[in-house]
Design a protein around this motif. Structure first.
Motif, PDB file in Angstrom:
ATOM      1  N   ALA A 142      11.339  78.079  62.988  1.00  5.74           N
ATOM      2  CA  ALA A 142      11.906  79.040  62.049  1.00  5.74           C
ATOM      3  C   ALA A 142      12.346  78.283  60.807  1.00  5.74           C
ATOM      4  N   GLU A 143      12.013  78.818  59.659  1.00  6.89           N
ATOM      5  CA  GLU A 143      12.527  78.304  58.390  1.00  6.89           C
ATOM      6  C   GLU A 143      13.546  79.324  57.914  1.00  6.89           C
ATOM      7  N   ILE A 144      14.781  78.886  57.760  1.00  2.00           N
ATOM      8  CA  ILE A 144      15.861  79.774  57.349  1.00  2.00           C
ATOM      9  C   ILE A 144      16.413  79.250  56.032  1.00  2.00           C
ATOM     10  N   VAL A 145      16.297  80.082  55.004  1.00  2.00           N
ATOM     11  CA  VAL A 145      16.771  79.704  53.676  1.00  2.00           C
ATOM     12  C   VAL A 145      17.802  80.735  53.244  1.00  2.00           C
ATOM     13  N   THR A 146      18.989  80.271  52.876  1.00  2.00           N
ATOM     14  CA  THR A 146      20.013  81.163  52.346  1.00  2.00           C
ATOM     15  C   THR A 146      20.329  80.730  50.918  1.00  2.00           C
ATOM     16  N   THR A 205      10.578  87.513  56.610  1.00  2.00           N
ATOM     17  CA  THR A 205      11.506  88.564  56.208  1.00  2.00           C
ATOM     18  C   THR A 205      12.391  88.033  55.094  1.00  2.00           C
ATOM     19  N   LEU A 206      12.819  88.946  54.248  1.00  2.00           N
ATOM     20  CA  LEU A 206      13.721  88.617  53.156  1.00  2.00           C
ATOM     21  C   LEU A 206      14.790  89.695  53.145  1.00  2.00           C
ATOM     22  N   SER A 207      16.053  89.283  53.175  1.00  3.14           N
ATOM     23  CA  SER A 207      17.143  90.254  53.204  1.00  3.14           C
ATOM     24  C   SER A 207      18.280  89.775  52.318  1.00  3.14           C
ATOM     25  N   ALA A 208      19.125  90.743  51.951  1.00  3.22           N
ATOM     26  CA  ALA A 208      20.327  90.428  51.173  1.00  3.22           C
ATOM     27  C   ALA A 208      21.482  91.229  51.745  1.00  3.22           C
ATOM     28  N   TRP A 268      21.347  86.075  50.093  1.00  3.14           N
ATOM     29  CA  TRP A 268      19.977  86.353  50.504  1.00  3.14           C
ATOM     30  C   TRP A 268      19.599  85.413  51.634  1.00  3.14           C
ATOM     31  N   THR A 269      18.746  85.895  52.527  1.00  2.00           N
ATOM     32  CA  THR A 269      18.207  85.069  53.607  1.00  2.00           C
ATOM     33  C   THR A 269      16.714  85.321  53.704  1.00  2.00           C
ATOM     34  N   GLU A 270      15.953  84.231  53.653  1.00  2.00           N
ATOM     35  CA  GLU A 270      14.514  84.307  53.911  1.00  2.00           C
ATOM     36  C   GLU A 270      14.288  83.619  55.249  1.00  2.00           C
ATOM     37  N   PHE A 271      13.593  84.320  56.142  1.00  2.00           N
ATOM     38  CA  PHE A 271      13.342  83.815  57.490  1.00  2.00           C
ATOM     39  C   PHE A 271      11.837  83.848  57.704  1.00  2.00           C
ATOM     40  N   THR A 273      21.957  75.606  43.237  1.00  2.00           N
ATOM     41  CA  THR A 273      23.184  74.924  43.650  1.00  2.00           C
ATOM     42  C   THR A 273      23.808  75.577  44.875  1.00  2.00           C
ATOM     43  N   ASP A 274      23.349  76.774  45.206  1.00  2.00           N
ATOM     44  CA  ASP A 274      23.927  77.519  46.335  1.00  2.00           C
ATOM     45  C   ASP A 274      22.826  77.868  47.344  1.00  2.00           C
ATOM     46  N   MET A 275      21.889  76.951  47.545  1.00  6.34           N
ATOM     47  CA  MET A 275      20.762  77.200  48.428  1.00  6.34           C
ATOM     48  C   MET A 275      20.814  76.238  49.617  1.00  6.34           C
ATOM     49  N   SER A 276      20.464  76.750  50.776  1.00 10.15           N
ATOM     50  CA  SER A 276      20.409  75.936  51.986  1.00 10.15           C
ATOM     51  C   SER A 276      19.109  76.252  52.720  1.00 10.15           C
ATOM     52  N   MET A 277      18.369  75.211  53.110  1.00  6.90           N
ATOM     53  CA  MET A 277      17.141  75.394  53.883  1.00  6.90           C
ATOM     54  C   MET A 277      17.224  74.538  55.132  1.00  6.90           C
ATOM     55  N   ARG A 278      16.814  75.151  56.237  1.00  7.19           N
ATOM     56  CA  ARG A 278      16.744  74.368  57.470  1.00  7.19           C
ATOM     57  C   ARG A 278      15.566  74.858  58.299  1.00  7.19           C
ATOM     58  N   HIS A 279      15.114  73.996  59.184  1.00 10.49           N
ATOM     59  CA  HIS A 279      14.037  74.320  60.121  1.00 10.49           C
ATOM     60  C   HIS A 279      14.592  74.146  61.525  1.00 10.49           C
ATOM     61  N   ALA A 280      14.305  75.120  62.387  1.00 14.80           N
ATOM     62  CA  ALA A 280      14.842  75.094  63.744  1.00 14.80           C
ATOM     63  C   ALA A 280      13.757  75.495  64.733  1.00 14.80           C
ATOM     64  N   GLU A 281      13.735  74.789  65.859  1.00 15.58           N
ATOM     65  CA  GLU A 281      12.801  75.144  66.935  1.00 15.58           C
ATOM     66  C   GLU A 281      13.179  76.520  67.477  1.00 15.58           C
ATOM     67  N   ILE A 282      12.205  77.372  67.692  1.00 13.26           N
ATOM     68  CA  ILE A 282      12.448  78.714  68.216  1.00 13.26           C
ATOM     69  C   ILE A 282      12.510  78.650  69.735  1.00 13.26           C
ATOM     70  N   SER A 283      13.587  79.170  70.278  1.00 14.39           N
ATOM     71  CA  SER A 283      13.776  79.203  71.730  1.00 14.39           C
ATOM     72  C   SER A 283      13.366  80.536  72.333  1.00 14.39           C
TER      73      SER A 283
END
Length: 109
Positions: free
Chosen positions: A7-11, A44-47, A53-56, A88-98
């Protein structure tokens, strides 16, 4: 169907004065590139009400996710999309899907 593994989760928040509808349209313009990787499974993209905002995105592999994240900066269609994001207010991470539950068929029975 291949089970997604990453999963790529960007806020993030949009820059002041950015139009959320224009941003959503710019995000949609990125879809052909993401699909062309052959590794994107879903997006998906949500706010929320506070403007976060979150892009998943689900990807077939971490390598594919990271390659797409790097390549996006070279894509001309990414310009309008990236220009509205407050970096300046962005965070991206990658996580293994369980656990992955594919969408159910919502057609009337």
């Amino acid at each position: 169907m291949t089970t997604p593994t990453v999963a790529e989760i960007v806020t993030f928040r949009l820059k002041a004065g950015s139009d959320p509808q224009a941003f959503a349209e710019a995000a949609e313009a990125m879809t052909p590139f993401l699909r062309s990787t052959g590794a994107m499974i879903s997006r998906t993209l949500s706010a929320d009400a506070d403007g976060l905002w979150t892009e998943f995105i689900t990807w077939t592999s971490r390598d594919a996710a990271e390659a797409a994240a790097k390549a996006i900066f070279d894509r001309p269609e990414a310009g309008p999309f990236m220009a509205m994001i407050d970096q300046t207010d962005m965070s991206m991470r990658h996580a293994e899907i369980s656990l992955y539950l594919p969408p159910e068929d919502h057609a009337p029975h």
